[in-house]
Scaffold this motif. Structure first.
Motif: not given
Length: 431
Positions: A42-43, A58-59, A54, A63, A40
């Protein structure tokens, strides 16, 4: 996981409901996270550095659920399913279809497995069917067509000294240049090309017409604007050609020499008879297969009883997938095919569905015949069959057994044996 209920929503259909608790779903989801976290990005985090909260922020909180559900189902359901089938005395005739009913973080999830069961059919007749095997006569035109095909295949290339014309086969060396420099994929040596075949870009083959073997010359062309190589599309180029030779295809005469070479017989009369027999054998094999299918159709018609709808539907879906794959191999869409055979999609799918229903009824009747006539493979026979497969693949028997659906293989072999038995105990009259 646990088995919640076992139902029979319709005759010869079993529906099992399974559930997993919220705790089981959470534990399995966390295991999926640990297994996949490194993949993964993630920004705000380097790849693999984000923690589960986290990633889910985000997802989405779901998920990891569906991989977790699959893990739990794969781990627990087979044993629960097999035990329930055995307890209720059910006999499956297809693989179960799984559906996810609901999934919630604080409740876990619920899933079902729907399975087609062997129906109890009333077989009015299992032997003594009568059909005709009609083999069409072989015509002279069919023999002539085969002869011409073999003649074309035996044609020889003969060089000739005249200028190249459409239909000639030439051998060339060429080098393509753009702005005075060769470009990738633009050169070849001793290339065979039939003029007029349109294999090359427009202007290339036309530029060879009128030239003789041994000549060297340039051809000026422009690549099509929609050429598959974008760097060349729409651009002018020059091809430097060396015309090695110009050939014509010389067909052999239909005489005894051709008969000896192509048919290994002494005369054209014998060669024609050989071809006639080959065509006849092919027609007879097709006619015999149709007759055997008619025997099994009669068996299906003599089988009374309800067929599981889920089994008919799965057979229909498989048949539609096979049709789509065959059309894709031919690069033909279903709509284009239907326009060629003048059928609507509704009529076509209805016919495929009806065929699936008839095929399913015939298979279930044959399975019942196999059980009645003791044609179902024994455990010893299945072990021997799987051992053959293991030997062929050079793998341990245990590995092959673990990866194979042995009961499905046993069922298909039983149906095959029963089909042979029914046909052997019926009459196919040759016409």
């Amino acid at each position: 996981m646990k088995l919640v209920s076992v139902e029979t929503p319709e005759k010869s259909v079993c529906k099992m409901t399974f559930s997993a608790s919220a705790e089981e779903l959470e534990a399995a989801s966390n295991a999926v996270y640990e297994r996949t976290r490194a993949s993964y990005t993630i920004k705000g985090f380097a790849k693999g550095e984000a923690d589960r909260a986290q990633i889910e922020a985000d997802r989405g909180e779901h998920t990891f659920w569906y991989d977790a559900i699959n893990d739990l189902m794969d781990r627990d359901v087979p044993a629960l399913y097999d035990a329930a089938m055995k307890e209720h005395g059910f006999r499956a005739v297809d693989e179960p279809t799984y559906d996810l009913v609901s999934v919630k973080k604080d409740e876990g999830f619920v899933a079902t497995a729907t399975t087609a069961l062997q129906p109890e059919l009333k077989l009015a007749q299992t032997s003594g069917f009568k059909v005709e095997c009609v083999t069409p006569a072989v015509t002279d035109k069919e023999i002539d067509n085969v002869l011409e095909h073999r003649r074309q295949a035996s044609a020889e290339l003969v060089p000739h000294k005249g200028p190249a014309v459409k239909g000639n086969i030439v051998h060339i060396d060429y080098e393509g240049q753009m702005d005075g420099q060769p470009f990738k994929g633009g050169s070849a040596k001793n290339q065979t090309l039939q003029l007029g075949s349109s294999r090359m870009i427009p202007g290339f083959e036309e530029g060879i017409l009128g030239h003789k073997g041994g000549e060297e010359f340039d051809i000026f062309v422009t690549f099509p604007t929609r050429y598959h190589v974008k760097d060349l599309a729409g651009k002018p180029a020059v091809f430097k050609i060396k015309l090695i030779d110009v050939c014509v295809r010389q067909l052999p005469a239909l005489n005894s020499d051709f008969a000896k070479k192509a048919g290994k017989v002494d005369t054209m009369e014998a060669f024609r008879e050989q071809i006639r027999q080959q065509i006849h054998d092919g027609k007879h094999a097709s006619a015999l297969n149709r007759a055997k299918d008619q025997v099994l159709t009669q068996l299906a018609n003599a089988a009374e009883g309800e067929i599981p709808s889920v089994l008919v539907e799965s057979t229909y879906q498989r048949e539609m997938e096979n049709i789509q794959q065959q059309l894709q191999m031919q690069r033909v869409s279903l709509d284009h095919y239907l326009s060629q055979v003048h059928q609507t999609r509704e009529t076509f799918t209805a016919n495929v569905h009806k065929a699936a229903e008839n095929n399913t009824r015939a298979r279930m009747a044959l399975l019942q015949v196999a059980q009645q006539e003791n044609l179902v493979p024994t455990d010893e026979e299945m072990t021997a069959k799987m051992q053959e497969r293991a030997d062929k693949l050079k793998k341990p028997l245990e590995e092959i057994m673990a990866k194979s659906n042995v009961e499905s293989i046993r069922r298909n072999e039983a149906i095959r044996r029963a089909a042979d038995w029914v046909i052997e105990h019926s009459t196919i009259e040759e016409k």
